[in-house]
Structures are given as C-alpha cells and as structure tokens.
Design a protein around this motif. Structure first.
Motif, PDB file in Angstrom:
ATOM      1  N   LEU A   1       0.860  -1.178   0.000  1.00 52.23           N
ATOM      2  CA  LEU A   1       0.000   0.000   0.000  1.00 52.23           C
ATOM      3  C   LEU A   1       0.896   1.228   0.000  1.00 52.23           C
ATOM      4  CD1 LEU A   1      -3.114   0.461   0.202  1.00 52.23           C
ATOM      5  CD2 LEU A   1      -2.707   1.007   2.576  1.00 52.23           C
ATOM      6  N   SER A   2       0.530   2.221  -0.790  1.00 53.24           N
ATOM      7  CA  SER A   2       1.347   3.422  -0.913  1.00 53.24           C
ATOM      8  C   SER A   2       0.850   4.501   0.045  1.00 53.24           C
ATOM      9  CB  SER A   2       1.311   3.922  -2.362  1.00 53.24           C
ATOM     10  OG  SER A   2       2.183   5.017  -2.492  1.00 53.24           O
ATOM     11  N   CYS A   3       1.500   4.604   1.185  1.00 56.44           N
ATOM     12  CA  CYS A   3       1.166   5.637   2.168  1.00 56.44           C
ATOM     13  C   CYS A   3       1.656   6.988   1.636  1.00 56.44           C
ATOM     14  CB  CYS A   3       1.836   5.312   3.507  1.00 56.44           C
ATOM     15  SG  CYS A   3       1.629   6.608   4.750  1.00 56.44           S
ATOM     16  N   PRO A   4       0.815   8.033   1.679  1.00 59.69           N
ATOM     17  CA  PRO A   4       1.254   9.340   1.173  1.00 59.69           C
ATOM     18  C   PRO A   4       2.398   9.943   1.992  1.00 59.69           C
ATOM     19  CG  PRO A   4      -0.994   9.464   2.033  1.00 59.69           C
ATOM     20  CD  PRO A   4      -0.568   8.042   2.115  1.00 59.69           C
ATOM     21  N   HIS A   5       2.658   9.426   3.184  1.00 58.04           N
ATOM     22  CA  HIS A   5       3.720   9.972   4.041  1.00 58.04           C
ATOM     23  C   HIS A   5       4.969   9.089   4.067  1.00 58.04           C
ATOM     24  CE1 HIS A   5       0.781  12.855   5.439  1.00 58.04           C
ATOM     25  NE2 HIS A   5      -0.049  11.850   5.625  1.00 58.04           N
ATOM     26  N   CYS A   6       4.778   7.766   4.012  1.00 59.52           N
ATOM     27  CA  CYS A   6       5.895   6.827   4.189  1.00 59.52           C
ATOM     28  C   CYS A   6       6.316   6.129   2.899  1.00 59.52           C
ATOM     29  CB  CYS A   6       5.527   5.767   5.216  1.00 59.52           C
ATOM     30  SG  CYS A   6       5.030   6.435   6.805  1.00 59.52           S
ATOM     31  N   GLY A   7       5.515   6.243   1.850  1.00 59.95           N
ATOM     32  CA  GLY A   7       5.807   5.533   0.613  1.00 59.95           C
ATOM     33  C   GLY A   7       5.184   4.152   0.612  1.00 59.95           C
ATOM     34  N   THR A   8       5.639   3.283  -0.267  1.00 58.42           N
ATOM     35  CA  THR A   8       5.078   1.954  -0.419  1.00 58.42           C
ATOM     36  C   THR A   8       5.510   1.074   0.751  1.00 58.42           C
ATOM     37  OG1 THR A   8       5.118   2.222  -2.811  1.00 58.42           O
ATOM     38  CG2 THR A   8       4.903  -0.025  -1.977  1.00 58.42           C
ATOM     39  N   ARG A   9       4.495   0.483   1.403  1.00 62.15           N
ATOM     40  CA  ARG A   9       4.734  -0.307   2.616  1.00 62.15           C
ATOM     41  C   ARG A   9       3.908  -1.591   2.550  1.00 62.15           C
ATOM     42  NH1 ARG A   9       8.983   1.400   4.825  1.00 62.15           N
ATOM     43  NH2 ARG A   9       8.305   0.408   6.750  1.00 62.15           N
ATOM     44  N   PRO A  10       4.315  -2.661   3.263  1.00 64.17           N
ATOM     45  CA  PRO A  10       3.517  -3.889   3.288  1.00 64.17           C
ATOM     46  C   PRO A  10       2.178  -3.657   3.992  1.00 64.17           C
ATOM     47  CG  PRO A  10       5.501  -4.109   4.636  1.00 64.17           C
ATOM     48  CD  PRO A  10       5.548  -2.764   4.010  1.00 64.17           C
ATOM     49  N   LYS A  11       1.135  -4.339   3.518  1.00 64.06           N
ATOM     50  CA  LYS A  11      -0.218  -4.127   4.064  1.00 64.06           C
ATOM     51  C   LYS A  11      -0.310  -4.498   5.533  1.00 64.06           C
ATOM     52  CE  LYS A  11      -2.262  -8.558   2.720  1.00 64.06           C
ATOM     53  NZ  LYS A  11      -2.260  -9.206   3.987  1.00 64.06           N
ATOM     54  N   GLU A  12       0.585  -5.325   6.018  1.00 62.93           N
ATOM     55  CA  GLU A  12       0.554  -5.737   7.417  1.00 62.93           C
ATOM     56  C   GLU A  12       0.795  -4.565   8.366  1.00 62.93           C
ATOM     57  OE1 GLU A  12       2.221  -7.344   5.040  1.00 62.93           O
ATOM     58  OE2 GLU A  12       1.044  -9.189   4.919  1.00 62.93           O
ATOM     59  N   GLU A  13       1.321  -3.460   7.850  1.00 66.85           N
ATOM     60  CA  GLU A  13       1.544  -2.281   8.686  1.00 66.85           C
ATOM     61  C   GLU A  13       0.266  -1.494   8.931  1.00 66.85           C
ATOM     62  OE1 GLU A  13       4.625   0.323   7.400  1.00 66.85           O
ATOM     63  OE2 GLU A  13       6.171  -1.224   7.480  1.00 66.85           O
TER      64      GLU A  13
ATOM     65  N   HIS B   1      -2.362   3.653   9.605  1.00 66.22           N
ATOM     66  CA  HIS B   1      -0.988   3.172   9.398  1.00 66.22           C
ATOM     67  C   HIS B   1      -0.384   2.892  10.774  1.00 66.22           C
ATOM     68  CE1 HIS B   1       2.941   3.504   6.880  1.00 66.22           C
ATOM     69  NE2 HIS B   1       2.788   2.321   7.479  1.00 66.22           N
ATOM     70  N   THR B   2      -0.814   1.799  11.340  1.00 69.61           N
ATOM     71  CA  THR B   2      -0.520   1.434  12.723  1.00 69.61           C
ATOM     72  C   THR B   2       0.975   1.292  12.987  1.00 69.61           C
ATOM     73  OG1 THR B   2      -2.595   0.207  12.647  1.00 69.61           O
ATOM     74  CG2 THR B   2      -1.185  -0.189  14.545  1.00 69.61           C
ATOM     75  N   SER B   3       1.686   0.657  12.085  1.00 67.46           N
ATOM     76  CA  SER B   3       3.118   0.397  12.305  1.00 67.46           C
ATOM     77  C   SER B   3       4.006   1.372  11.549  1.00 67.46           C
ATOM     78  CB  SER B   3       3.466  -1.031  11.872  1.00 67.46           C
ATOM     79  OG  SER B   3       2.730  -1.954  12.635  1.00 67.46           O
ATOM     80  N   GLY B   4       3.456   2.482  11.132  1.00 66.21           N
ATOM     81  CA  GLY B   4       4.229   3.468  10.387  1.00 66.21           C
ATOM     82  C   GLY B   4       4.048   4.847  10.986  1.00 66.21           C
TER      83      GLY B   4
ATOM     84  N   LEU C   1      -5.801   7.145   6.910  1.00 66.07           N
ATOM     85  CA  LEU C   1      -5.824   7.259   5.464  1.00 66.07           C
ATOM     86  C   LEU C   1      -7.196   6.856   4.942  1.00 66.07           C
ATOM     87  CD1 LEU C   1      -2.469   5.382   4.806  1.00 66.07           C
ATOM     88  CD2 LEU C   1      -2.772   7.844   5.065  1.00 66.07           C
ATOM     89  N   VAL C   2      -7.553   7.369   3.789  1.00 67.29           N
ATOM     90  CA  VAL C   2      -8.745   6.911   3.072  1.00 67.29           C
ATOM     91  C   VAL C   2      -8.243   6.119   1.873  1.00 67.29           C
ATOM     92  CG1 VAL C   2     -10.814   7.567   1.795  1.00 67.29           C
ATOM     93  CG2 VAL C   2     -10.134   8.864   3.821  1.00 67.29           C
ATOM     94  N   VAL C   3      -8.561   4.833   1.856  1.00 66.90           N
ATOM     95  CA  VAL C   3      -8.125   3.932   0.801  1.00 66.90           C
ATOM     96  C   VAL C   3      -9.329   3.590  -0.057  1.00 66.90           C
ATOM     97  CG1 VAL C   3      -7.160   1.651   0.302  1.00 66.90           C
ATOM     98  CG2 VAL C   3      -6.271   2.999   2.219  1.00 66.90           C
ATOM     99  N   THR C   4      -9.204   3.789  -1.353  1.00 67.84           N
ATOM    100  CA  THR C   4     -10.242   3.372  -2.298  1.00 67.84           C
ATOM    101  C   THR C   4      -9.850   1.996  -2.818  1.00 67.84           C
ATOM    102  OG1 THR C   4     -10.618   5.666  -2.921  1.00 67.84           O
ATOM    103  CG2 THR C   4     -11.497   3.978  -4.395  1.00 67.84           C
ATOM    104  N   ARG C   5     -10.693   1.000  -2.478  1.00 71.16           N
ATOM    105  CA  ARG C   5     -10.379  -0.399  -2.785  1.00 71.16           C
ATOM    106  C   ARG C   5     -11.562  -1.036  -3.494  1.00 71.16           C
ATOM    107  NH1 ARG C   5     -11.419  -5.224  -0.139  1.00 71.16           N
ATOM    108  NH2 ARG C   5     -12.557  -4.113   1.493  1.00 71.16           N
ATOM    109  N   ASP C   6     -11.251  -1.843  -4.514  1.00 66.48           N
ATOM    110  CA  ASP C   6     -12.304  -2.596  -5.199  1.00 66.48           C
ATOM    111  C   ASP C   6     -12.689  -3.784  -4.327  1.00 66.48           C
ATOM    112  OD1 ASP C   6     -13.567  -4.620  -6.951  1.00 66.48           O
ATOM    113  OD2 ASP C   6     -13.148  -3.166  -8.532  1.00 66.48           O
ATOM    114  N   THR C   7     -13.956  -3.874  -3.949  1.00 66.71           N
ATOM    115  CA  THR C   7     -14.384  -4.930  -3.034  1.00 66.71           C
ATOM    116  C   THR C   7     -14.396  -6.312  -3.692  1.00 66.71           C
ATOM    117  OG1 THR C   7     -16.694  -4.501  -3.554  1.00 66.71           O
ATOM    118  CG2 THR C   7     -15.770  -3.366  -1.626  1.00 66.71           C
ATOM    119  N   ALA C   8     -14.384  -6.361  -5.008  1.00 66.12           N
ATOM    120  CA  ALA C   8     -14.388  -7.652  -5.696  1.00 66.12           C
ATOM    121  C   ALA C   8     -12.972  -8.153  -5.956  1.00 66.12           C
ATOM    122  CB  ALA C   8     -15.160  -7.546  -7.008  1.00 66.12           C
ATOM    123  N   THR C   9     -12.072  -7.265  -6.359  1.00 63.73           N
ATOM    124  CA  THR C   9     -10.710  -7.685  -6.721  1.00 63.73           C
ATOM    125  C   THR C   9      -9.678  -7.331  -5.656  1.00 63.73           C
ATOM    126  OG1 THR C   9     -10.215  -5.602  -7.837  1.00 63.73           O
ATOM    127  CG2 THR C   9     -11.257  -7.338  -9.163  1.00 63.73           C
TER     128      THR C   9
END
Length: 92
Positions: A5-17, A57-60, A65-73
């Motif tokens: 996931l691309s955090c606007p503050h930290c850059g691309t980070r693993p979703k587990e964060e 962003h719990t671990s960052g 954040l507001v994430v726009t995600r496709d609920t199907a894919t």
C-alpha cells in the motif's frame, strides 16, 4: 488483497503495517435525528466495486488514510490522507 500500500507519508509499505477501520462515511450532523445516527453506526451497504475505507498506518506514521479499494478484486485505486479528505467533518 494488495500486498503493498502506498502511504502518502511513508511511501510503499507492506499491508501488514495497516489496520482497516471501516467504511469512510460522512458523519451526520451532531443534531441529526436518532435514525440518521443509527444508520450511520449500524447499517452498511455491501457494494461491489470501488469503496472508500478508513485505514490506520498502525506500524508506520500512525496517520489515518482513506483507501479506495475494489471490493471484488481488492485492488487499491487510491490512497489519501484522511485529514485532507472532503468527507471529513468540517472540511470544505
């Protein structure tokens, strides 16, 4: 689900964060009727397609954040800081 996931503050980070905190909905006015608050707190649609959610962003940077995600894919279409969101109460 996207593994990065691309955090606007930290850059691309693993979703587990990140922690998903629910739908990014506009809150009713503080003096709205009880029915409006009941619907806001307890009722949700189950849409197929792009859906906005609050993520923390719990671990960052610990920003909301507001994430726009496709609920199907589960593809992520966009990420923005919740403080800059037009859905934020009091925001223009």
């Amino acid at each position: 689900m996207a593994s990065l996931l691309s955090c606007p503050h930290c850059g691309t980070r693993p979703k587990e964060e990140f922690t998903i905190k629910g739908a990014a909905l506009t809150r009713p006015a503080s003096d709205a009727p009880a029915e409006a608050w009941f619907a806001h707190v307890y009722l949700r649609e189950n849409p197929r397609g792009n859906y906005e959610e609050y993520w923390h962003h719990t671990s960052g940077c610990r920003r909301w954040l507001v994430v726009t995600r496709d609920t199907a894919t589960h593809e992520v279409d966009g990420v923005r800081d919740a403080a800059a969101s037009p859905n934020r109460e009091g925001a223009a």
